[in-house]
Design a protein around this motif. Structure first.
Motif, mmCIF file in Angstrom:
data_model
loop_
_atom_site.group_PDB
_atom_site.id
_atom_site.type_symbol
_atom_site.label_atom_id
_atom_site.label_comp_id
_atom_site.label_asym_id
_atom_site.label_seq_id
_atom_site.Cartn_x
_atom_site.Cartn_y
_atom_site.Cartn_z
ATOM 1 N N SER A 225 -5.311 -0.683 0.416
ATOM 2 C CA SER A 225 -5.066 -1.937 -0.199
ATOM 3 C C SER A 225 -3.566 -2.278 -0.593
ATOM 4 C CB SER A 225 -5.817 -2.041 -1.854
ATOM 5 O OG SER A 225 -5.377 -0.953 -2.616
ATOM 6 N N SER A 226 -2.783 -1.323 -0.330
ATOM 7 C CA SER A 226 -1.124 -1.530 -0.305
ATOM 8 C C SER A 226 -0.592 -1.667 1.022
ATOM 9 C CB SER A 226 -0.587 -0.142 -0.942
ATOM 10 O OG SER A 226 0.568 -0.156 -0.966
ATOM 11 N N PRO A 227 0.069 -2.663 1.333
ATOM 12 C CA PRO A 227 0.856 -2.987 2.609
ATOM 13 C C PRO A 227 1.925 -2.068 2.833
ATOM 14 C CG PRO A 227 0.400 -5.118 1.290
ATOM 15 C CD PRO A 227 -0.045 -3.944 0.622
ATOM 16 N N MET A 228 2.438 -1.651 1.608
ATOM 17 C CA MET A 228 3.732 -0.667 1.829
ATOM 18 C C MET A 228 3.086 0.774 2.142
ATOM 19 S SD MET A 228 6.670 0.225 1.383
ATOM 20 C CE MET A 228 7.668 -0.963 0.503
ATOM 21 N N SER A 229 1.888 0.926 1.598
ATOM 22 C CA SER A 229 1.403 2.421 2.003
ATOM 23 C C SER A 229 0.894 2.428 3.594
ATOM 24 C CB SER A 229 0.140 2.855 1.159
ATOM 25 O OG SER A 229 -0.356 3.778 1.686
ATOM 26 N N VAL A 230 0.516 1.288 3.818
ATOM 27 C CA VAL A 230 -0.444 1.241 5.156
ATOM 28 C C VAL A 230 0.742 1.211 6.278
ATOM 29 C CG1 VAL A 230 -1.634 -0.460 6.789
ATOM 30 C CG2 VAL A 230 -2.285 -0.213 4.614
ATOM 31 N N GLY A 231 2.143 0.396 5.848
ATOM 32 C CA GLY A 231 3.049 0.194 6.793
ATOM 33 C C GLY A 231 3.794 1.552 7.025
#
Length: 326
Positions: free
Chosen positions: A110-116
């Motif tokens: 759910s976190s774009p930063m984590s996925v990125g």
């Protein structure tokens, strides 16, 4: 925000503050609703370098499969250089290098930063192996370590190319998941702008660094990316309601206007360059500059949109009026 608190005095007259063309806009004494981002120029520079790296990885994979060794080498090294530069800007903005390491402790979909972060982890090793194969001296390529790296170069490059679209677009998702109005309201269009801008920059890089007899794929990528960027970027000026003003005014407008000129000129040059090395280099540099200015312009529009409460209040009221969840 209640309607009683939403009323603001125009001076001391008690009248509601309104601007021409706005629909029933009110704010609390004209005060800001959001704090402006604390990010500096390192962030848009990081966005540009990461997109350039991703496009170069795609270009390198295509050049490898179509047997264009000089284009392949230039693109592989460009992918590694862009990745290293973007990571430098990212870590410099974070302030402490260990913060990037700390993001690897968890994987949060759910976190774009984590996925990125995990996209970069999947992307980086293949880029490094493919570039290392290009940098090996000839005498080392015949020995065991060099043979292994050479054998892994193609699958590593193809694996990175498969992840590259995520590298080019995840930063747009990251920006659009903030509360900054100019980025959040553009969440459906920003990934296309970033991807097109990255393709234009990657094609431009290939045109600059490759002889014209091998640069045809780079010219095609540049043209397609430039058209995509120009079309989707124009939608930011026209289809975001009142928030589009942040893109059409001030420093953001000037940066993006120059970006449009350079990108359009570079795209035209990529189609007309033919066998002219000078024209190819000039067009490629224009595309690179246009892509960079696009990122800085979008960043500036986001910063400016936090300074005027109407960019927050008006879209929220319209969503409420349509019965949407805020």
């Amino acid at each position: 925000m209640s309607r009683s608190l939403g009323r603001v005095a125009a001076g001391d007259t008690g009248r509601e503050q309104r601007s021409p063309g706005e629909e029933d806009f009110r704010s609390y004494y004209g005060r800001r609703v959001l704090k402006e981002p604390v990010w500096e120029w390192l962030v848009p520079a990081y966005l540009f370098a990461g997109g350039l790296s991703a496009a170069c990885a795609e270009l390198a994979a295509g050049a490898d499969l179509t047997r264009r060794p000089r284009l392949r080498k230039a693109a592989r090294l460009g992918a590694l250089g862009g990745l290293a530069t973007s990571m430098y800007f990212l870590i410099a903005d974070l302030g402490r290098p260990e913060r990037f390491h700390h993001m690897l402790r968890v994987a949060k979909p759910s976190s774009p930063m984590s996925v990125g972060t995990w996209i970069l982890v999947a992307y980086g090793p293949g880029v490094g192996v493919a570039a290392a194969a290009e940098l090996l001296p000839a005498r080392l390529r015949r020995r065991w370590p060099g043979k292994l790296i050479g054998a892994l170069a193609r699958p590593a490059g193809l694996a990175s190319a498969a992840v590259a679209p995520g590298v080019a677009s995840y930063t747009a998702v990251l920006l659009s998941h903030t509360a900054v109005p100019a980025w959040n309201e553009a969440r459906d269009r920003l990934p296309f702008v970033f991807t097109g801008s990255a393709a234009a920059a990657g094609g431009g890089f290939g045109m600059v660094c490759t002889p014209v007899d091998e640069a045809e794929p780079a010219r095609k990528l540049a043209a397609v990316g430039a058209v995509t960027e120009l079309v989707t970027s124009r939608q930011l000026d026209e289809r975001l309601g009142v928030v589009s003003e942040a893109y059409r005014t001030g420093k953001a407008h000037r940066l993006r206007q120059w970006s449009e000129y350079l990108t359009a000129g570079g795209a035209l040059g990529s189609l007309l360059a033919g066998r002219s090395r000078a024209a190819a280099v000039t067009s490629g540099l224009a595309l690179l500059a246009g892509s960079a200015l696009q990122r800085f312009g979008i960043f500036e529009a986001g910063v400016q949109s936090t300074k005027d409460p109407k960019y927050v209040v008006v879209p929220q009221r319209r969503r409420v009026d349509r019965g949407e969840q805020a």
